[in-house]
Design an enzyme around this catalytic site. Structure first.
Site, PDB file in Angstrom:
ATOM      1  N   ASP A   1      26.942  41.408  21.364  1.00 34.93           N
ATOM      2  CA  ASP A   1      25.678  40.741  21.670  1.00 34.93           C
ATOM      3  C   ASP A   1      25.660  40.460  23.179  1.00 34.93           C
ATOM      4  O   ASP A   1      26.522  39.740  23.687  1.00 34.93           O
ATOM      5  CB  ASP A   1      25.584  39.433  20.870  1.00 34.93           C
ATOM      6  CG  ASP A   1      24.233  38.740  21.035  1.00 34.93           C
ATOM      7  OD1 ASP A   1      23.834  38.508  22.190  1.00 34.93           O
ATOM      8  OD2 ASP A   1      23.603  38.418  20.017  1.00 34.93           O
TER       9      ASP A   1
ATOM     10  N   HIS B   1      18.857  32.847  23.322  1.00 32.74           N
ATOM     11  CA  HIS B   1      18.316  34.175  23.616  1.00 32.74           C
ATOM     12  C   HIS B   1      17.031  34.075  24.435  1.00 32.74           C
ATOM     13  O   HIS B   1      16.261  33.127  24.285  1.00 32.74           O
ATOM     14  CB  HIS B   1      18.022  34.929  22.319  1.00 32.74           C
ATOM     15  CG  HIS B   1      19.231  35.137  21.470  1.00 32.74           C
ATOM     16  ND1 HIS B   1      19.212  35.872  20.311  1.00 32.74           N
ATOM     17  CD2 HIS B   1      20.517  34.719  21.611  1.00 32.74           C
ATOM     18  CE1 HIS B   1      20.418  35.882  19.769  1.00 32.74           C
ATOM     19  NE2 HIS B   1      21.218  35.189  20.536  1.00 32.74           N
TER      20      HIS B   1
ATOM     21  N   TYR C   1      24.728  32.864   7.948  1.00 30.10           N
ATOM     22  CA  TYR C   1      25.385  31.986   8.930  1.00 30.10           C
ATOM     23  C   TYR C   1      26.351  31.020   8.258  1.00 30.10           C
ATOM     24  O   TYR C   1      27.174  30.399   8.926  1.00 30.10           O
ATOM     25  CB  TYR C   1      24.339  31.173   9.692  1.00 30.10           C
ATOM     26  CG  TYR C   1      23.438  31.988  10.582  1.00 30.10           C
ATOM     27  CD1 TYR C   1      23.917  33.135  11.225  1.00 30.10           C
ATOM     28  CD2 TYR C   1      22.111  31.619  10.808  1.00 30.10           C
ATOM     29  CE1 TYR C   1      23.102  33.882  12.058  1.00 30.10           C
ATOM     30  CE2 TYR C   1      21.291  32.361  11.646  1.00 30.10           C
ATOM     31  CZ  TYR C   1      21.782  33.493  12.271  1.00 30.10           C
ATOM     32  OH  TYR C   1      20.977  34.215  13.088  1.00 30.10           O
TER      33      TYR C   1
ATOM     34  N   HIS D   1      29.421  36.878  11.820  1.00 30.54           N
ATOM     35  CA  HIS D   1      30.041  35.963  12.785  1.00 30.54           C
ATOM     36  C   HIS D   1      31.459  35.711  12.272  1.00 30.54           C
ATOM     37  O   HIS D   1      31.619  35.296  11.113  1.00 30.54           O
ATOM     38  CB  HIS D   1      29.265  34.653  12.864  1.00 30.54           C
ATOM     39  CG  HIS D   1      27.875  34.819  13.404  1.00 30.54           C
ATOM     40  ND1 HIS D   1      26.996  33.779  13.563  1.00 30.54           N
ATOM     41  CD2 HIS D   1      27.208  35.929  13.826  1.00 30.54           C
ATOM     42  CE1 HIS D   1      25.857  34.241  14.071  1.00 30.54           C
ATOM     43  NE2 HIS D   1      25.952  35.540  14.222  1.00 30.54           N
TER      44      HIS D   1
ATOM     45  N   GLU E   1      30.791  40.122  15.170  1.00 27.12           N
ATOM     46  CA  GLU E   1      29.950  39.879  16.332  1.00 27.12           C
ATOM     47  C   GLU E   1      30.683  39.102  17.426  1.00 27.12           C
ATOM     48  O   GLU E   1      31.414  38.145  17.146  1.00 27.12           O
ATOM     49  CB  GLU E   1      28.688  39.107  15.894  1.00 27.12           C
ATOM     50  CG  GLU E   1      27.694  38.916  17.016  1.00 27.12           C
ATOM     51  CD  GLU E   1      26.343  38.397  16.536  1.00 27.12           C
ATOM     52  OE1 GLU E   1      26.079  38.404  15.310  1.00 27.12           O
ATOM     53  OE2 GLU E   1      25.555  37.986  17.397  1.00 27.12           O
TER      54      GLU E   1
ATOM     55  N   ASP F   1      24.435  29.516  23.441  1.00 30.26           N
ATOM     56  CA  ASP F   1      23.753  30.699  22.902  1.00 30.26           C
ATOM     57  C   ASP F   1      22.242  30.469  22.824  1.00 30.26           C
ATOM     58  O   ASP F   1      21.766  29.866  21.876  1.00 30.26           O
ATOM     59  CB  ASP F   1      24.358  30.969  21.507  1.00 30.26           C
ATOM     60  CG  ASP F   1      23.709  32.151  20.822  1.00 30.26           C
ATOM     61  OD1 ASP F   1      23.018  32.932  21.502  1.00 30.26           O
ATOM     62  OD2 ASP F   1      23.895  32.288  19.598  1.00 30.26           O
TER      63      ASP F   1
ATOM     64  N   HIS G   1      22.516  41.558   8.630  1.00 30.58           N
ATOM     65  CA  HIS G   1      23.247  40.447   9.254  1.00 30.58           C
ATOM     66  C   HIS G   1      23.621  39.469   8.139  1.00 30.58           C
ATOM     67  O   HIS G   1      22.772  39.049   7.367  1.00 30.58           O
ATOM     68  CB  HIS G   1      22.370  39.762  10.305  1.00 30.58           C
ATOM     69  CG  HIS G   1      23.136  38.836  11.211  1.00 30.58           C
ATOM     70  ND1 HIS G   1      23.900  37.793  10.742  1.00 30.58           N
ATOM     71  CD2 HIS G   1      23.271  38.824  12.561  1.00 30.58           C
ATOM     72  CE1 HIS G   1      24.466  37.181  11.775  1.00 30.58           C
ATOM     73  NE2 HIS G   1      24.108  37.782  12.883  1.00 30.58           N
TER      74      HIS G   1
ATOM     75  N   ARG H   1      20.409  30.858   5.380  1.00 29.13           N
ATOM     76  CA  ARG H   1      20.948  29.500   5.329  1.00 29.13           C
ATOM     77  C   ARG H   1      21.131  28.983   3.895  1.00 29.13           C
ATOM     78  O   ARG H   1      21.127  27.795   3.640  1.00 29.13           O
ATOM     79  CB  ARG H   1      20.061  28.540   6.140  1.00 29.13           C
ATOM     80  CG  ARG H   1      20.096  28.899   7.616  1.00 29.13           C
ATOM     81  CD  ARG H   1      19.295  27.950   8.464  1.00 29.13           C
ATOM     82  NE  ARG H   1      19.043  28.534   9.771  1.00 29.13           N
ATOM     83  CZ  ARG H   1      19.910  28.537  10.781  1.00 29.13           C
ATOM     84  NH1 ARG H   1      21.100  27.986  10.630  1.00 29.13           N
ATOM     85  NH2 ARG H   1      19.601  29.080  11.931  1.00 29.13           N
TER      86      ARG H   1
ATOM     87  N   HIS I   1      23.522  43.937  19.952  1.00 27.88           N
ATOM     88  CA  HIS I   1      22.401  43.002  19.938  1.00 27.88           C
ATOM     89  C   HIS I   1      21.923  42.865  21.377  1.00 27.88           C
ATOM     90  O   HIS I   1      22.684  42.467  22.248  1.00 27.88           O
ATOM     91  CB  HIS I   1      22.828  41.620  19.410  1.00 27.88           C
ATOM     92  CG  HIS I   1      22.966  41.565  17.922  1.00 27.88           C
ATOM     93  ND1 HIS I   1      23.546  40.505  17.268  1.00 27.88           N
ATOM     94  CD2 HIS I   1      22.574  42.434  16.959  1.00 27.88           C
ATOM     95  CE1 HIS I   1      23.513  40.728  15.955  1.00 27.88           C
ATOM     96  NE2 HIS I   1      22.934  41.894  15.748  1.00 27.88           N
TER      97      HIS I   1
ATOM     98  N   HIS J   1      25.505  36.767  24.078  1.00 32.97           N
ATOM     99  CA  HIS J   1      26.741  36.041  23.753  1.00 32.97           C
ATOM    100  C   HIS J   1      27.872  36.345  24.731  1.00 32.97           C
ATOM    101  O   HIS J   1      28.552  35.412  25.180  1.00 32.97           O
ATOM    102  CB  HIS J   1      27.206  36.375  22.328  1.00 32.97           C
ATOM    103  CG  HIS J   1      26.233  35.969  21.279  1.00 32.97           C
ATOM    104  ND1 HIS J   1      26.425  36.245  19.946  1.00 32.97           N
ATOM    105  CD2 HIS J   1      25.050  35.314  21.353  1.00 32.97           C
ATOM    106  CE1 HIS J   1      25.396  35.765  19.253  1.00 32.97           C
ATOM    107  NE2 HIS J   1      24.546  35.211  20.082  1.00 32.97           N
TER     108      HIS J   1
ATOM    109  N   GLU K   1      17.001  40.511  19.282  1.00 37.82           N
ATOM    110  CA  GLU K   1      16.885  39.226  18.578  1.00 37.82           C
ATOM    111  C   GLU K   1      16.247  38.243  19.550  1.00 37.82           C
ATOM    112  O   GLU K   1      16.678  37.096  19.669  1.00 37.82           O
ATOM    113  CB  GLU K   1      18.259  38.708  18.158  1.00 37.82           C
ATOM    114  CG  GLU K   1      18.982  39.560  17.144  1.00 37.82           C
ATOM    115  CD  GLU K   1      20.364  39.023  16.840  1.00 37.82           C
ATOM    116  OE1 GLU K   1      20.818  39.134  15.701  1.00 37.82           O
ATOM    117  OE2 GLU K   1      21.016  38.479  17.766  1.00 37.82           O
TER     118      GLU K   1
HETATM  119 ZN    ZN Z   1      22.832  34.404  19.560  1.00 36.46          ZN
HETATM  120 ZN    ZN Z   2      24.525  37.013  14.899  1.00 34.81          ZN
END
Ligand code: ZN
Ligand code: ZN
Length: 300
Positions: free
Chosen positions: A182, A234, A75, A112, A148, A232, A72, A42, A219, A185, A264
């Protein structure tokens, strides 16, 4: 990649205390592959990784049997932003991520695709493809960007296989593009694969639009939310709305034995990763266990 077949399963690991710590955590939990953020996910700017840290990481990987390592991307990167300044910043950040992957010998960088905000999906797709091309053009190396599949929250691009296929088709750097599927997702985005028949249909659609050969990372996440919720969240494997059968089908599917599968799932300590991996091992058939030389008490 590996000569001996094995269960390619691991989790996203923290790099707290140094990059090599992620490998230690992977060994502790019995991972054969794992995923990391190469810096805080972040923050735009991170201090450069020292040569010493790079060496320590590479030595830890070599001494382990964890292979491949997946990174990864941050974001914050949004190649589809309507703001030119944000797109520029995103391309610079993506180039930096690719550079770090090269230094660390990381073959796959999960990204992403982006959010178009107030543009059309088509405009978003075009901007993403252009951004990827610019970053790849200016980043020598072999790291593949794995786009992704997204859950479809907000204005995110990439919640359908078609959108990812279009990004790929528009790119001039196809060799360095792949996909990270994923499970949470795609389920949230409306793809059902919870039973044999729909499972096969989902993968044949993936193959027709994207191509199975482009699948570089999976994922592995169950979902707290229902099919098509576009949310989303998980969940622990088999404890969510996707359920055991889907994961049994996936993990016994020989087409994906060589694809790194990364958890994840929610965790407080490493114990949850171990727990999820045990659940998955419990879903393997006798044949799969023999083929992948998995030692575990329970057989499905
Ligand atoms: Zn996710
Ligand atoms: Zn991701």
């Amino acid at each position: 990649m590996q000569h001996q077949k094995k269960l390619l399963l691991g989790a996203h690991m923290s790099i707290e205390g140094g990059l090599h710590k992620a490998i230690e955590r992977g060994i502790e939990t019995g991972c054969t592959t794992l995923q990391i953020f190469t810096k805080s996910n972040r923050q735009w700017h991170a201090k450069a990784i020292s040569l010493e840290e790079i060496e320590k990481f590479k030595q830890a990987v070599t001494a382990s049997s964890i292979n491949p390592i997946v990174a990864h991307a941050s974001y914050l990167i949004n190649l589809a932003s309507p703001e030119e300044a944000t797109r520029k910043k995103s391309i610079i950040a993506l180039k930096k991520e690719l550079e770090v992957c090269s230094q660390l010998n990381i073959p796959y960088l999960v990204l992403h695709p982006g959010s178009h905000v107030n543009q059309t999906t088509k405009e978003g797709v075009a901007l993403i493809s252009q951004g990827l091309d610019q970053a790849l053009q200016e980043s020598p190396g072999t790291t593949i960007i794995a786009l992704e599949t997204m859950a479809g929250q907000g204005s995110s691009v990439g919640s359908t296989f078609e959108e990812l296929a279009e990004i790929y088709q528009l790119s001039e750097h196809k060799k360095r593009l792949g996909v990270c599927l994923d499970t949470c997702h795609i389920f949230s985005a409306g793809y059902d694969f919870t039973e044999k028949k729909v499972y096969e249909a989902m993968w044949s659609e993936f193959d027709k639009t994207i191509g199975l050969e482009r699948l570089k990372v999976i994922h592995v996440n169950d979902s707290k939310k229902e099919l098509g919720s576009r949310v989303d969240r998980h969940e622990t494997i088999t404890k969510g709305k996707i359920g055991a059968e889907a994961f049994a089908l996936l993990f016994n599917d020989a087409r994906f034995f060589d694809v790194p599968k990364i958890l994840e799932t929610p965790k407080v300590t490493l114990a949850e990763d171990i727990y999820n991996m045990e659940i998955i091992k419990g879903l393997l058939t006798k044949e799969t266990k023999e083929l992948l030389k998995v030692k575990s008490e329970k057989a499905a």
